[in-house]
Design a protein around this motif. Structure first.
Motif, PDB file in Angstrom:
ATOM      1  N   ILE A 169       1.637  16.780  -3.097  1.00 31.17           N
ATOM      2  CA  ILE A 169       0.588  15.451  -2.696  1.00 31.17           C
ATOM      3  C   ILE A 169       0.826  14.152  -1.596  1.00 31.17           C
ATOM      4  O   ILE A 169       0.747  14.840  -1.067  1.00 31.17           O
ATOM      5  N   HIS A 170       1.639  13.659  -2.560  1.00 33.24           N
ATOM      6  CA  HIS A 170       2.096  12.670  -2.161  1.00 33.24           C
ATOM      7  C   HIS A 170       3.136  12.780  -0.969  1.00 33.24           C
ATOM      8  O   HIS A 170       2.931  13.050   0.275  1.00 33.24           O
ATOM      9  N   LYS A 171       3.970  14.397  -0.811  1.00 35.31           N
ATOM     10  CA  LYS A 171       5.028  14.686   0.584  1.00 35.31           C
ATOM     11  C   LYS A 171       3.801  15.008   1.277  1.00 35.31           C
ATOM     12  O   LYS A 171       4.331  15.160   2.547  1.00 35.31           O
ATOM     13  N   ALA A 172       2.960  15.758   1.496  1.00 34.17           N
ATOM     14  CA  ALA A 172       2.063  16.284   2.669  1.00 34.17           C
ATOM     15  C   ALA A 172       1.310  15.220   3.179  1.00 34.17           C
ATOM     16  O   ALA A 172       0.658  15.363   4.266  1.00 34.17           O
TER      17      ALA A 172
ATOM     18  N   ASP B 210      10.892  -4.426   4.302  1.00 36.79           N
ATOM     19  CA  ASP B 210       9.932  -4.081   5.799  1.00 36.79           C
ATOM     20  C   ASP B 210      10.924  -2.851   5.741  1.00 36.79           C
ATOM     21  O   ASP B 210      12.640  -2.887   6.330  1.00 36.79           O
ATOM     22  N   LEU B 211      10.030  -1.688   5.416  1.00 35.80           N
ATOM     23  CA  LEU B 211      10.546  -0.170   5.781  1.00 35.80           C
ATOM     24  C   LEU B 211      11.628   0.291   7.114  1.00 35.80           C
ATOM     25  O   LEU B 211      11.893   0.745   7.665  1.00 35.80           O
ATOM     26  N   ASP B 212      10.345  -0.460   8.042  1.00 39.59           N
ATOM     27  CA  ASP B 212      11.203  -0.001   9.815  1.00 39.59           C
ATOM     28  C   ASP B 212      12.605  -0.653   9.458  1.00 39.59           C
ATOM     29  O   ASP B 212      13.216  -0.144  10.615  1.00 39.59           O
TER      30      ASP B 212
ATOM     31  N   ARG C  50      -5.552   6.909  -1.367  1.00 35.27           N
ATOM     32  CA  ARG C  50      -6.343   5.897  -1.007  1.00 35.27           C
ATOM     33  C   ARG C  50      -5.611   6.238   0.381  1.00 35.27           C
ATOM     34  O   ARG C  50      -6.559   5.815   1.710  1.00 35.27           O
ATOM     35  N   TRP C  51      -4.494   6.772   0.741  1.00 31.85           N
ATOM     36  CA  TRP C  51      -4.017   6.877   1.874  1.00 31.85           C
ATOM     37  C   TRP C  51      -5.031   7.562   3.288  1.00 31.85           C
ATOM     38  O   TRP C  51      -5.047   7.921   3.844  1.00 31.85           O
ATOM     39  N   ALA C  52      -5.229   8.092   2.810  1.00 32.36           N
ATOM     40  CA  ALA C  52      -6.231   9.692   3.032  1.00 32.36           C
ATOM     41  C   ALA C  52      -7.594   8.864   3.691  1.00 32.36           C
ATOM     42  O   ALA C  52      -7.976   9.595   4.985  1.00 32.36           O
TER      43      ALA C  52
ATOM     44  N   THR D  92      15.648   4.258  -8.977  1.00 35.50           N
ATOM     45  CA  THR D  92      14.862   5.483  -8.048  1.00 35.50           C
ATOM     46  C   THR D  92      13.729   5.838  -8.268  1.00 35.50           C
ATOM     47  O   THR D  92      13.695   6.366  -9.526  1.00 35.50           O
ATOM     48  N   GLU D  93      12.605   6.585  -7.512  1.00 35.82           N
ATOM     49  CA  GLU D  93      11.878   7.702  -7.529  1.00 35.82           C
ATOM     50  C   GLU D  93      10.847   7.180  -8.325  1.00 35.82           C
ATOM     51  O   GLU D  93      10.792   6.844  -9.361  1.00 35.82           O
ATOM     52  N   GLY D  94       9.339   6.942  -8.068  1.00 32.93           N
ATOM     53  CA  GLY D  94       8.024   5.961  -8.593  1.00 32.93           C
ATOM     54  C   GLY D  94       7.915   6.540  -9.906  1.00 32.93           C
ATOM     55  O   GLY D  94       8.179   6.322 -10.552  1.00 32.93           O
ATOM     56  N   ALA D  95       7.904   8.052  -9.410  1.00 30.61           N
ATOM     57  CA  ALA D  95       7.403   8.372 -11.021  1.00 30.61           C
ATOM     58  C   ALA D  95       8.314   8.687 -12.026  1.00 30.61           C
ATOM     59  O   ALA D  95       8.223   8.620 -13.115  1.00 30.61           O
TER      60      ALA D  95
ATOM     61  N   ASN E 112       0.921  -1.237  -0.003  1.00 31.12           N
ATOM     62  CA  ASN E 112      -0.037  -0.284   0.070  1.00 31.12           C
ATOM     63  C   ASN E 112       0.491   1.312   0.247  1.00 31.12           C
ATOM     64  O   ASN E 112       0.233   2.223   0.282  1.00 31.12           O
ATOM     65  N   ALA E 113       2.406   0.987  -0.301  1.00 28.83           N
ATOM     66  CA  ALA E 113       2.705   2.814  -0.320  1.00 28.83           C
ATOM     67  C   ALA E 113       2.670   2.713  -1.233  1.00 28.83           C
ATOM     68  O   ALA E 113       2.431   2.750  -2.491  1.00 28.83           O
ATOM     69  N   CYS E 114       4.120   3.844  -2.183  1.00 27.87           N
ATOM     70  CA  CYS E 114       3.589   4.162  -3.032  1.00 27.87           C
ATOM     71  C   CYS E 114       4.003   3.412  -4.362  1.00 27.87           C
ATOM     72  O   CYS E 114       3.904   4.326  -5.155  1.00 27.87           O
TER      73      CYS E 114
ATOM     74  N   LYS F 247      19.081   5.128  -0.271  1.00 30.17           N
ATOM     75  CA  LYS F 247      18.016   6.172   0.375  1.00 30.17           C
ATOM     76  C   LYS F 247      16.918   5.067   0.701  1.00 30.17           C
ATOM     77  O   LYS F 247      15.913   6.396   2.209  1.00 30.17           O
ATOM     78  N   GLY F 248      17.090   3.963   0.823  1.00 31.06           N
ATOM     79  CA  GLY F 248      15.781   3.459   2.096  1.00 31.06           C
ATOM     80  C   GLY F 248      14.629   3.344   1.795  1.00 31.06           C
ATOM     81  O   GLY F 248      13.753   3.320   2.601  1.00 31.06           O
ATOM     82  N   GLN F 249      14.219   3.485   0.780  1.00 31.28           N
ATOM     83  CA  GLN F 249      13.321   4.082   0.409  1.00 31.28           C
ATOM     84  C   GLN F 249      12.653   2.397  -1.396  1.00 31.28           C
ATOM     85  O   GLN F 249      13.517   2.974  -1.349  1.00 31.28           O
ATOM     86  N   VAL F 250      11.429   2.682  -0.834  1.00 31.12           N
ATOM     87  CA  VAL F 250      10.553   2.065  -1.984  1.00 31.12           C
ATOM     88  C   VAL F 250       9.878   3.179  -3.148  1.00 31.12           C
ATOM     89  O   VAL F 250       9.699   4.766  -2.566  1.00 31.12           O
ATOM     90  N   PRO F 251       9.660   2.993  -3.750  1.00 29.15           N
ATOM     91  CA  PRO F 251       9.528   1.737  -4.903  1.00 29.15           C
ATOM     92  C   PRO F 251      11.775   2.244  -5.543  1.00 29.15           C
ATOM     93  O   PRO F 251      11.971   2.834  -5.634  1.00 29.15           O
ATOM     94  N   LEU F 252      11.904   1.064  -6.149  1.00 26.74           N
ATOM     95  CA  LEU F 252      13.050   0.466  -6.463  1.00 26.74           C
ATOM     96  C   LEU F 252      12.403  -0.537  -7.804  1.00 26.74           C
ATOM     97  O   LEU F 252      12.567  -1.421  -6.803  1.00 26.74           O
TER      98      LEU F 252
HETATM   99  N1  GSH Z   1      11.046  10.772  -4.019  1.00 26.27           N
HETATM  100  C1  GSH Z   1      10.235   9.152  -3.482  1.00 26.27           C
HETATM  101  C2  GSH Z   1       9.967   8.527  -2.159  1.00 26.27           C
HETATM  102  C3  GSH Z   1       9.691   7.522  -1.932  1.00 26.27           C
HETATM  103  C4  GSH Z   1       8.605   7.648  -1.076  1.00 26.27           C
HETATM  104  O1  GSH Z   1       8.226   8.212  -0.184  1.00 26.27           O
HETATM  105  N2  GSH Z   1       8.300   6.356   0.396  1.00 26.27           N
HETATM  106  C5  GSH Z   1       8.618   5.795   0.763  1.00 26.27           C
HETATM  107  C6  GSH Z   1       7.234   4.994   0.940  1.00 26.27           C
HETATM  108  S1  GSH Z   1       5.576   6.021   0.222  1.00 26.27           S
HETATM  109  C7  GSH Z   1       9.426   4.821   1.696  1.00 26.27           C
HETATM  110  O2  GSH Z   1      10.021   4.341   1.747  1.00 26.27           O
HETATM  111  N3  GSH Z   1       9.354   5.535   3.364  1.00 26.27           N
HETATM  112  C8  GSH Z   1      10.345   5.228   3.732  1.00 26.27           C
HETATM  113  C9  GSH Z   1      11.586   6.203   4.113  1.00 26.27           C
HETATM  114  O3  GSH Z   1      11.394   7.038   3.900  1.00 26.27           O
HETATM  115  O4  GSH Z   1      12.623   5.499   4.689  1.00 26.27           O
HETATM  116  C10 GSH Z   1       9.689   8.510  -4.486  1.00 26.27           C
HETATM  117  O5  GSH Z   1       8.904   9.527  -5.003  1.00 26.27           O
HETATM  118  O6  GSH Z   1       9.617   7.721  -4.960  1.00 26.27           O
END
Ligand code: GSH
Length: 200
Positions: free
Chosen positions: A105-108, A31-33, A163-165, A64-67, A8-10, A49-54
């Motif tokens: 929107i996403h970052k808000a 597992d992001l945590d 959906r996150w709303a 990286t970077e979903g968009a 359910n993440a981005c 960056k520790g972030q999904v999506p990859l």
């Molecule tokens: N700028 C990145 C942001 C990705 C992002 O915010 N991913 C979140 C999940 S929706 C995440 O991995 N959060 C964990 C973290 O930032 O440590 C993108 O648009 O792909």
């Protein structure tokens, strides 16, 4: 191809794009945590960056970077309806939406998933989201999709973050065009399949 995701993440947006395109791919849950993949690997070794999506391509290269991942994927395909070709006005209209969704929107939503933000700060972000959605709702008045009659990667991206709303208790029901849009997108088979796969 491998898509590193969290349910359910981005990352759900490029996941839906992969299904729309009919590409073969493997999903790898993160597992992001804990910063661990489902195979107990340190996720930071793949994305510092520790972030999904990859996205990992078959040659091992990483994106990286979903968009941008969504743009890249469509450009590997013949589906020009999801994102028009370079040097066409239609492409930049979709990219303009992608940038707006990512930056405004996403970052808000991020503060709502971060315990260090106070209720007062979250209220500021609620107002920001309401302001942006009021504008989005106007754009959807009389048209099925963000850019008109055509379903694009921008519709997928805004659907995923909106959906996150529900998850954070932000009531958007008064935006009737947005509500119809969310129902319309949720009826797509690829969307239902992606959500079900992430819940499995
Ligand atoms: N700028 C990145 C942001 C990705 C992002 O915010 N991913 C979140 C999940 S929706 C995440 O991995 N959060 C964990 C973290 O930032 O440590 C993108 O648009 O792909």
């Amino acid at each position: 191809m491998k898509l590193y995701y969290s349910p359910n993440a981005c990352s759900l947006a490029p996941h839906i794009v992969l299904r729309e395109l009919g590409f073969a791919f493997e999903l790898i849950k993160v597992d992001l945590d804990q910063h661990l993949t489902e195979f107990n690997e340190d996720f930071y070794q793949f994305n510092q960056k520790g972030q999904v999506p990859l996205l990992q391509l078959d040659d091992g290269s990483l994106l990286t970077e979903g968009a941008v991942i969504s743009q890249f994927l469509v450009d590997q395909s013949l589906r020009k309806d999801l994102l028009a070709e370079i040097n066409t006005a239609g492409r930049y209209e979709v990219l303009s939406w992608m940038n707006f969704i990512a930056s405004e929107i996403h970052k808000a939503y991020s503060p709502f998933f971060n315990e260090s933000y106070s209720e007062k700060s979250k209220n500021v972000y609620s107002r920001t989201l309401n302001k942006h959605y009021a504008w989005v709702d106007q754009q959807l008045n009389g048209q099925n999709y963000l850019t008109g009659t055509n379903f694009t990667i921008a519709d997928i991206y805004i659907f995923v973050v909106t959906r996150w709303a529900d998850f954070i208790g932000l009531d958007l029901a008064h935006f009737s065009h947005l509500a119809s849009f969310m129902n319309r997108i949720s009826e797509r088979q690829t969307v239902q399949d992606a959500i079900a796969a992430e819940a499995a």
